[in-house]
Design an enzyme around this catalytic site. Structure first.
Site, mmCIF file in Angstrom:
data_model
loop_
_atom_site.group_PDB
_atom_site.id
_atom_site.type_symbol
_atom_site.label_atom_id
_atom_site.label_comp_id
_atom_site.label_asym_id
_atom_site.label_seq_id
_atom_site.Cartn_x
_atom_site.Cartn_y
_atom_site.Cartn_z
ATOM 1 N N GLY A 86 0.846 -1.200 0.000
ATOM 2 C CA GLY A 86 0.000 0.000 0.000
ATOM 3 C C GLY A 86 0.879 1.247 0.000
ATOM 4 O O GLY A 86 1.899 1.279 0.678
ATOM 5 N N GLY B 76 4.962 -7.475 4.999
ATOM 6 C CA GLY B 76 5.003 -8.547 3.999
ATOM 7 C C GLY B 76 6.146 -8.326 3.018
ATOM 8 O O GLY B 76 6.911 -9.252 2.706
ATOM 9 N N ILE C 215 1.455 3.371 6.654
ATOM 10 C CA ILE C 215 0.706 4.295 7.519
ATOM 11 C C ILE C 215 0.346 3.604 8.832
ATOM 12 O O ILE C 215 0.104 4.258 9.831
ATOM 13 C CB ILE C 215 -0.577 4.828 6.844
ATOM 14 C CG1 ILE C 215 -1.564 3.702 6.507
ATOM 15 C CG2 ILE C 215 -0.250 5.657 5.633
ATOM 16 C CD1 ILE C 215 -2.970 4.199 6.205
ATOM 17 N N ASP C 216 0.306 2.261 8.833
ATOM 18 C CA ASP C 216 -0.194 1.534 10.010
ATOM 19 C C ASP C 216 0.767 1.526 11.200
ATOM 20 O O ASP C 216 0.382 1.192 12.313
ATOM 21 C CB ASP C 216 -0.498 0.074 9.630
ATOM 22 C CG ASP C 216 -1.686 -0.040 8.701
ATOM 23 O OD1 ASP C 216 -2.514 0.880 8.690
ATOM 24 O OD2 ASP C 216 -1.783 -1.052 7.984
ATOM 25 N N ARG D 237 -25.471 15.203 17.007
ATOM 26 C CA ARG D 237 -25.495 13.806 16.543
ATOM 27 C C ARG D 237 -24.372 12.980 17.159
ATOM 28 O O ARG D 237 -23.365 13.514 17.625
ATOM 29 C CB ARG D 237 -25.302 13.767 15.028
ATOM 30 C CG ARG D 237 -26.518 14.202 14.249
ATOM 31 C CD ARG D 237 -26.162 14.370 12.796
ATOM 32 N NE ARG D 237 -27.361 14.552 12.002
ATOM 33 C CZ ARG D 237 -27.363 15.079 10.783
ATOM 34 N NH1 ARG D 237 -26.234 15.459 10.221
ATOM 35 N NH2 ARG D 237 -28.492 15.207 10.126
ATOM 36 N N GLU E 61 -10.714 -0.013 11.400
ATOM 37 C CA GLU E 61 -11.318 -0.934 10.418
ATOM 38 C C GLU E 61 -11.432 -2.350 10.982
ATOM 39 O O GLU E 61 -12.384 -3.058 10.728
ATOM 40 C CB GLU E 61 -10.413 -1.042 9.184
ATOM 41 C CG GLU E 61 -10.394 0.112 8.248
ATOM 42 C CD GLU E 61 -9.319 -0.090 7.191
ATOM 43 O OE1 GLU E 61 -8.157 -0.388 7.533
ATOM 44 O OE2 GLU E 61 -9.645 0.052 6.006
HETATM 45 O O1 F6P Z 1 -1.582 -1.189 5.072
HETATM 46 C C1 F6P Z 1 -2.059 0.082 4.863
HETATM 47 C C2 F6P Z 1 -3.566 0.087 4.696
HETATM 48 O O2 F6P Z 1 -3.947 1.382 4.314
HETATM 49 C C3 F6P Z 1 -4.370 -0.377 5.887
HETATM 50 O O3 F6P Z 1 -4.497 0.571 6.909
HETATM 51 C C4 F6P Z 1 -5.681 -0.700 5.238
HETATM 52 O O4 F6P Z 1 -6.395 -1.591 6.032
HETATM 53 C C5 F6P Z 1 -5.255 -1.298 3.937
HETATM 54 O O5 F6P Z 1 -3.964 -0.788 3.663
HETATM 55 C C6 F6P Z 1 -6.168 -0.980 2.766
HETATM 56 O O6 F6P Z 1 -5.707 -1.700 1.669
HETATM 57 P P1 F6P Z 1 -6.112 -1.432 0.159
HETATM 58 O O7 F6P Z 1 -5.422 -0.172 -0.274
HETATM 59 O O8 F6P Z 1 -5.610 -2.609 -0.587
HETATM 60 O O9 F6P Z 1 -7.594 -1.250 0.126
#
Ligand code: F6P
Length: 330
Positions: A11, A114, A136-137, A172, A232
């Site tokens: 990503g 990975g 980003i994670d 809200r 998420e």
């Molecule tokens: O690994 C980075 C990330 O943005 C995660 O936070 C997210 O869950 C995932 O990639 C989203 O993946 P994709 O871009 O394949 O939808």
């Protein structure tokens, strides 16, 4: 003349170009010989299929603030590394072939967990690879802070700040989904910075009754709105108690697009409060690097660039059997 390769894998995130610029700039400043640069397209795919461009130092000028990656990226799952694709190509031998044909001294790989496992595998196969921790994670093994993380936190915090004003105007409840399937660093940091009333992250399974009581307590104190930040990959206590198989089935059976919709519906049903969902999604990876993360570029650049120019060999294996690499030109 030293020959290096560059690739960005997995990503994307905000500081990929800034980091590549830093590597190249440092090499140019510290190597007495000119350096030949090969940019592989779309991550490991470029290395597998020999898709690369020869690049000049000036290709890396003016990209400090540019988001995404000038090389393109893709995901090449580590667990499928030894399984040939539909075209029958054996990935590891193909990558070795490209590397050896170009007579590279070193390959810089900007990637997350990975991608770094793949780098480690290639390192064991004899390739010189430097892996730089991108995501980003903020969950790359062996590093405290990955580039991309602080920028994503800034985007996510900005989203929460903006929701604050509209939530307050309308009285809200808002449920905001923030990126992080396996780890909750972005929702945690952004949620705290943005003053969320509850933050649900994958590491700590939640109970709906606690969310409801938080909202009700705020209402009883006269608060007009409540903000719940949800990763998420947030998971309820009940789901955490399930077997992997049961949990997978539950996800398959989910009719809503993601967990935030279920949580919002439950809140509205239980509390009677008007509830909305907000999802910044991939904006968290978009745009250029934000200023708060700028300090990261320098150490990353120096680590990456200097290790080649000083010809250090710094490779170690972790207890987990794979590593955060640093390893170098002959
Ligand atoms: O690994 C980075 C990330 O943005 C995660 O936070 C997210 O869950 C995932 O990639 C989203 O993946 P994709 O871009 O394949 O939808």
């Amino acid at each position: 003349m030293p020959k290096i390769g560059l690739l960005t894998s997995g990503g994307d995130c905000q500081a990929l170009n800034a980091t590549m610029r830093g590597i190249v700039k440092t090499l140019m400043n510290s190597c007495s010989d000119p350096v030949e640069i090969f940019g592989f397209e779309d991550g490991y795919q470029g290395l597998i299929y020999g898709r690369y461009r020869t690049m000049e130092p000036m290709d890396f000028s003016g990209i400090l603030t540019r988001g995404g990656t000038i090389l393109g990226t893709s995901r090449t799952p580590f667990k499928l590394l030894d399984i040939p694709g539909q075209d029958g190509v054996q990935k590891v031998p193909a990558m070795k072939k490209t590397y050896n044909q170009l007579k590279l001294d070193c390959l810089f790989m900007l990637g997350g967990n990975g991608s770094t496992k793949t780098a480690n595998r290639l390192s064991k196969e004899g390739l010189n690879i430097i892996a730089l921790p991108k995501t980003i994670d903020n969950d790359t093994w062996g590093t405290d802070l990955t580039f991309g993380f602080t920028s994503a936190v800034e985007v996510a915090t900005r989203c929460i700040d903006d929701i604050h004003t509209t939530a307050s105007s309308h009285g809200r409840v808002f449920v905001i989904e923030i990126m992080g399937h396996k780890v909750g660093w972005i929702p945690l940091y952004a949620g705290i910075a943005g003053g969320a009333d509850a933050i649900l992250i994958p590491e700590i399974p939640y109970e709906m009754k606690n969310i409801v009581s938080t909202i009700e307590r705020r209402m009883s104190l006269g608060a007009r709105f409540t903000i719940i930040v949800v990763a998420e990959g947030a998971i309820s206590k009940q789901e955490a108690g399930m077997s992997r198989k049961e949990y997978r089935r539950r996800l398959q059976e989910r009719t809503s697009p993601s967990i935030v919709y279920d949580i919002a519906a439950e809140i509205e049903k239980t509390t009677g409060r008007e509830t909305r969902v907000a999802i910044p999604g991939h904006t968290q990876r978009g745009g250029g690097p934000r200023r708060s993360g700028s300090h990261l570029r320098d150490p990353v650049r120096r680590r990456g660039g200097e290790s080649l120019s000083q010809r250090q060999v710094r490779y170690h294996d972790s207890a987990a059997g794979w590593i955060y690499v640093s390893c170098i030109a002959r």
